[in-house]
Design an enzyme around this catalytic site. Structure first.
Site, PDB file in Angstrom:
ATOM      1  N   GLU A 301      38.727 100.460 -53.294  1.00  0.00           N
ATOM      2  CA  GLU A 301      39.750 100.440 -54.334  1.00  0.00           C
ATOM      3  C   GLU A 301      39.226 100.014 -55.704  1.00  0.00           C
ATOM      4  OE1 GLU A 301      39.682  98.555 -51.559  1.00  0.00           O
ATOM      5  OE2 GLU A 301      40.082  96.452 -52.041  1.00  0.00           O
ATOM      6  N   HIS A 325      46.429 104.351 -49.677  1.00  0.00           N
ATOM      7  CA  HIS A 325      45.940 102.982 -49.459  1.00  0.00           C
ATOM      8  C   HIS A 325      45.172 102.470 -50.674  1.00  0.00           C
ATOM      9  CE1 HIS A 325      44.380  99.641 -46.882  1.00  0.00           C
ATOM     10  NE2 HIS A 325      43.398  99.700 -47.767  1.00  0.00           N
ATOM     11  N   GLU A 326      44.203 103.269 -51.130  1.00  0.00           N
ATOM     12  CA  GLU A 326      43.380 102.784 -52.254  1.00  0.00           C
ATOM     13  C   GLU A 326      44.217 102.652 -53.525  1.00  0.00           C
ATOM     14  OE1 GLU A 326      40.641 102.783 -49.292  1.00  0.00           O
ATOM     15  OE2 GLU A 326      40.924 101.591 -51.071  1.00  0.00           O
ATOM     16  N   HIS A 329      46.284  99.454 -53.619  1.00  0.00           N
ATOM     17  CA  HIS A 329      45.500  98.272 -54.014  1.00  0.00           C
ATOM     18  C   HIS A 329      45.633  97.980 -55.510  1.00  0.00           C
ATOM     19  CE1 HIS A 329      43.357  96.631 -50.617  1.00  0.00           C
ATOM     20  NE2 HIS A 329      42.893  97.809 -50.243  1.00  0.00           N
ATOM     21  N   GLU A 348      44.810  93.266 -47.888  1.00  0.00           N
ATOM     22  CA  GLU A 348      44.877  94.425 -46.995  1.00  0.00           C
ATOM     23  C   GLU A 348      46.190  94.563 -46.233  1.00  0.00           C
ATOM     24  OE1 GLU A 348      41.121  95.777 -48.242  1.00  0.00           O
ATOM     25  OE2 GLU A 348      42.961  96.639 -47.462  1.00  0.00           O
ATOM     26  N   ASP A 403      31.152  90.696 -43.572  1.00  0.00           N
ATOM     27  CA  ASP A 403      31.063  92.040 -42.984  1.00  0.00           C
ATOM     28  C   ASP A 403      31.181  91.988 -41.464  1.00  0.00           C
ATOM     29  OD1 ASP A 403      28.497  92.873 -45.388  1.00  0.00           O
ATOM     30  OD2 ASP A 403      30.667  93.168 -45.488  1.00  0.00           O
ATOM     31  N   TYR A 411      44.694  94.043 -41.936  1.00  0.00           N
ATOM     32  CA  TYR A 411      45.429  95.250 -42.351  1.00  0.00           C
ATOM     33  C   TYR A 411      46.718  95.391 -41.552  1.00  0.00           C
ATOM     34  CZ  TYR A 411      41.033  96.908 -44.446  1.00  0.00           C
ATOM     35  OH  TYR A 411      39.892  97.041 -45.210  1.00  0.00           O
TER      36      TYR A 411
HETATM   37  C1  LIG Z   1      38.378  88.813 -42.785  1.00  0.00           C
HETATM   38  C2  LIG Z   1      37.130  89.441 -43.316  1.00  0.00           C
HETATM   39  C3  LIG Z   1      36.859  88.935 -44.690  1.00  0.00           C
HETATM   40  C4  LIG Z   1      36.232  89.635 -45.591  1.00  0.00           C
HETATM   41  C5  LIG Z   1      35.710  91.011 -45.297  1.00  0.00           C
HETATM   42  C6  LIG Z   1      35.861  91.884 -46.531  1.00  0.00           C
HETATM   43  C7  LIG Z   1      35.140  92.976 -46.667  1.00  0.00           C
HETATM   44  C8  LIG Z   1      34.116  93.330 -45.660  1.00  0.00           C
HETATM   45  C9  LIG Z   1      33.398  94.640 -45.930  1.00  0.00           C
HETATM   46  O1  LIG Z   1      32.546  94.925 -44.862  1.00  0.00           O
HETATM   47  C10 LIG Z   1      34.336  95.827 -46.103  1.00  0.00           C
HETATM   48  C11 LIG Z   1      34.699  96.165 -47.308  1.00  0.00           C
HETATM   49  C12 LIG Z   1      35.302  97.416 -47.674  1.00  0.00           C
HETATM   50  C13 LIG Z   1      36.348  97.988 -47.095  1.00  0.00           C
HETATM   51  C14 LIG Z   1      36.799  99.235 -47.669  1.00  0.00           C
HETATM   52  C15 LIG Z   1      37.717 100.025 -47.141  1.00  0.00           C
HETATM   53  C16 LIG Z   1      38.564  99.600 -45.999  1.00  0.00           C
HETATM   54  O2  LIG Z   1      39.834  99.273 -46.541  1.00  0.00           O
HETATM   55  C17 LIG Z   1      38.747 100.708 -44.939  1.00  0.00           C
HETATM   56  C18 LIG Z   1      37.771 100.562 -43.831  1.00  0.00           C
HETATM   57  C19 LIG Z   1      38.079 101.526 -42.685  1.00  0.00           C
HETATM   58  C20 LIG Z   1      37.900 102.986 -43.137  1.00  0.00           C
HETATM   59  O3  LIG Z   1      36.751 103.440 -43.243  1.00  0.00           O
HETATM   60  O4  LIG Z   1      38.904 103.636 -43.426  1.00  0.00           O
HETATM   61 ZN   LIG Z   2      42.094  98.269 -48.360  1.00  0.00          ZN
END
Ligand SMILES: CC/C=C\C/C=C\C[C@@H](O)/C=C/C=C/C=C\[C@@H](O)CCCC(=O)O
Ligand SMILES: [Zn+2]
Length: 634
Positions: A301, A325-326, A329, A348, A403, A411
């Site tokens: 986003e 979704h994006e 945000h 999320e 990560d 979510y």
């Molecule tokens: C509780 C975990 C706390 C922090 C983790 C935050 C980010 C971790 C990083 O690995 C992911 C960031 C980006 C996510 C981007 C898009 C997602 O909303 C969708 C993921 C699933 C998809 O591919 O659709």
């Molecule tokens: Zn998101």
């Protein structure tokens, strides 16, 4: 590529030689941004944000594809929060710091700096001795070729196969791998940037992109609204632009542009639908950037310019919930932001709830119910898969790699919690609450306790007979889902259950099932509901009746390949290998690699992964190494 200051279409501005004076963000926005969350520590940053707050960043970077590095200077405008004058501590990861100057305005003098001890998850703190009252710091640096937040792609990894491509992915704590700064979502900054690229390429950022900007190798950007560091984003490639609506358009490689613009043609309608309920869009334009298939997520986003995977260009708009979704945000996450990664559900969960509402508004009730029901099923699967501690919305991330903590719990559980509140107080009342919430906290970073306090002072006070503080506490601070939580269902799905069962019982042939009107949601529901084991005959019958191995819809292909792996259905294995080596989206990679490992096919997983690894994003290498090797093999 001169880029104007405010309007994306005016002529390029003359570039001044000295550091550009920081653009004063809207003072109300900056004042909001400076509000320190009432409580909560960010365990994922070394920055001493109680002593200093960076408020503005001037970035001047040269993109060097031959050495796979970004090099130049970051100038930080720093606000002092007390008169103690301790060293300024910034977050870095893999940065080579060349020199540091500090002072006021453009009167900057060299100052002493040192690199602290490296931490596996957090990177390395940069400590800078500031002259008394200095408010500006200039850091000359270069990134490393394996920067965790940057992917460098060779021409053959792009659609056009002629030019290299780079993109950054900063969420959660990867901005520090390409800019030295206070890499915490509790800090919000405006930024200007000058990006210098090979002349045949275009640079775009999470800022005011100018589609008319001449491809002359120099691009100027401005982000006038204060944003958290994880939303700083850059991409450089053979990019062209196509408008879709008044405030929306798409950047992509030429061969993808028309298909992308057609697929996402409803983006303007989504934008208008969201504004009608949740307040004005604060970010001027809402454009999309289509990335190469190695992009590790569905979307990111980045404000004004969401980064999008090409795997959702299905040709039938079946996967555009991702765009919703994006876009959502722009309110939940970018306007009101989690102040630490423990509070990701504020970003999320709210965004997933808004996504469902946008999909209902633009595509109707049946699709809304199917999206909600699929989300609920994903949540159930994740709750079975994760330890109790990771099921808590305000999850304890201390000492852990964000990560690794990341899942769809914030979510889907967050969204289900908000859906329950809506059901209890009524949609109109809940929409008013959300509108007020976004306005009240706009351009602020808040934590879970700030939200609970606000909820107690508003919705709970207005509807004491409908809402229960203890139940709200259970939703936010306990694992699992509270008893009696809503269970969204879809008639379009429930009528598939007997059809699937009749086929399994041999009462009907697959070819006699009328799938002519099935959406991807129904395919996913039909396939995901299959039993753990199917016979070879059953697998062959499904595949020959529906052409599943060759499906061009990546979500359908993924659901089918999960079935093929757990049944070792060899005819699908060439497609499995092609899927795993051509796509970098972790939503697909991780479950497939895990499925291979858990079904005794680790050797195949290792062979495919090691072959695909050079084309994967550093994040995909990391998270899938954990799945395959059980450790971070880098
Ligand atoms: C509780 C975990 C706390 C922090 C983790 C935050 C980010 C971790 C990083 O690995 C992911 C960031 C980006 C996510 C981007 C898009 C997602 O909303 C969708 C993921 C699933 C998809 O591919 O659709
Ligand atoms: Zn998101």
């Amino acid at each position: 590529g001169g880029c104007s200051k405010s309007e994306p279409t005016s002529a390029p501005q003359a570039k001044s030689e000295t550091a550009v004076a920081p653009q004063a963000a809207d003072t109300a926005q900056q004042a909001a941004a400076d509000k320190t969350p009432q409580s909560g520590v960010d365990y994922h940053s070394f920055a001493n944000t109680d002593d200093y707050r960076v408020q503005h960043l001037d970035l001047d970077l040269t993109v060097d594809f031959s050495r796979k590095i970004l090099e130049g200077e970051a100038q930080l405008q720093v606000k002092r929060l007390n008169d103690k004058n301790p060293p300024l501590i910034l977050d870095t990861r893999g940065l080579d710091i060349e020199a540091v100057r500090a002072g006021h305005g453009d009167k900057l003098e060299p100052v002493k700096f040192s690199m602290g001890e490296k931490d596996d998850h957090l990177g390395t703190p940069l400590k800078i001795n500031l002259p008394k009252n200095a408010t500006r710091v200039a850091i000359q640096y270069r990134t490393s070729p394996d920067a965790s937040g940057v992917q460098w792609l060779e021409p053959q990894q792009t659609a056009g196969k002629e030019h290299p491509f780079l993109f950054t992915q900063a969420q959660a704590i990867h901005a520090r791998s390409f800019v030295p700064l206070q890499d915490s979502p509790k800090v919000r900054i405006t930024y200007n940037a000058t990006i210098r690229t090979p002349k045949e390429l275009r640079a775009v950022m999470s800022a005011n992109n100018d589609p008319q900007a001449e491809k002359d190798g120099v691009y100027e950007f401005e982000m006038p609204q204060p944003i958290p560091s994880y939303l700083i984003a850059l991409a450089v490639g053979d990019l062209e632009f196509k408008p879709m609506g008044e405030r929306t358009g798409v950047y992509a490689e030429p061969s993808l542009l028309d298909d992308a613009a057609a697929e996402f043609a409803d983006t303007e309608s989504m934008l208008e639908a969201t504004e009608e309920v949740y307040g004005p869009y604060r970010w001027d334009r809402y454009d999309l950037l289509i990335l190469p298939p190695s992009f590790p997520f569905g979307g990111m986003e980045n404000p004004r310019l969401s980064f999008i995977t090409p795997t959702v260009i299905a040709g039938d708009k079946s996967l555009v919930a991702l765009i919703a979704h994006e876009l959502a945000h722009s309110w939940s996450g970018n306007l009101v932001t989690n102040s630490s990664w423990r509070d990701l559900w504020l970003n999320e969960g709210f965004t997933t709830y808004l996504t469902n509402r946008i999909m209902q508004n633009v595509y109707g009730d049946e699709r809304y119910k199917m999206e909600m029901a699929l989300g609920y099923d994903d949540l159930q699967a994740t709750l079975e898969d994760r330890p109790d501690s990771d099921e808590i919305l305000a999850v304890n991330t201390r000492g852990r790699d964000p990560d690794e903590v990341f899942s769809d719990i914030p979510y889907e559980k967050g969204s289900l919690f908000l859906y329950e509140l809506e059901q209890k107080v009524g949609r109109e009342n809940f929409d008013q609450f959300l509108l007020d919430y976004f306005n009240h906290f706009s351009f602020q970073s808040i934590n879970t306790e700030d939200f609970v306090k606000y909820l107690n002072e508003t919705l709970l006070k207005q509807y004491p007979d409908k809402l229960d503080a203890e139940r709200i506490h259970e939703w936010i601070y306990e694992p699992g889902i509270p008893e009696g939580a809503p269970h969204p269902q879809s008639d379009a799905f429930t009528k598939l259950d007997p059809v699937r069962q009749q086929w399994l019982d041999g009462e009907i042939a697959a070819k006699d099932i009328d799938t002519s009107n099935w959406t991807f949601h129904q395919w996913k529901y039909f396939l995901d509901g299959m039993p753990e084991k199917l016979s070879d005959e059953q697998l062959k019958e499904l595949d020959s009746a529906f052409g599943l191995t060759e499906s061009t819809n990546n979500e359908i292909a993924f659901s089918w390949l999960m079935i093929a792996v757990r049944n070792q259905y060899q005819p699908a294995y060439p497609r499995l290998e092609e899927f795993l080596t051509s796509i970098g989206r972790n939503k697909f990679l991780r479950p497939l690699y895990r499925n291979l490992v858990e079904t005794g096919q680790k050797d195949l997983a290792v062979r495919i992964f090691e072959e695909a690894k050079p084309g994967y994003h550093p994040l995909s290498v990391k998270v899938n190494s954990w799945v395959i090797y059980g450790e971070d093999k880098g």
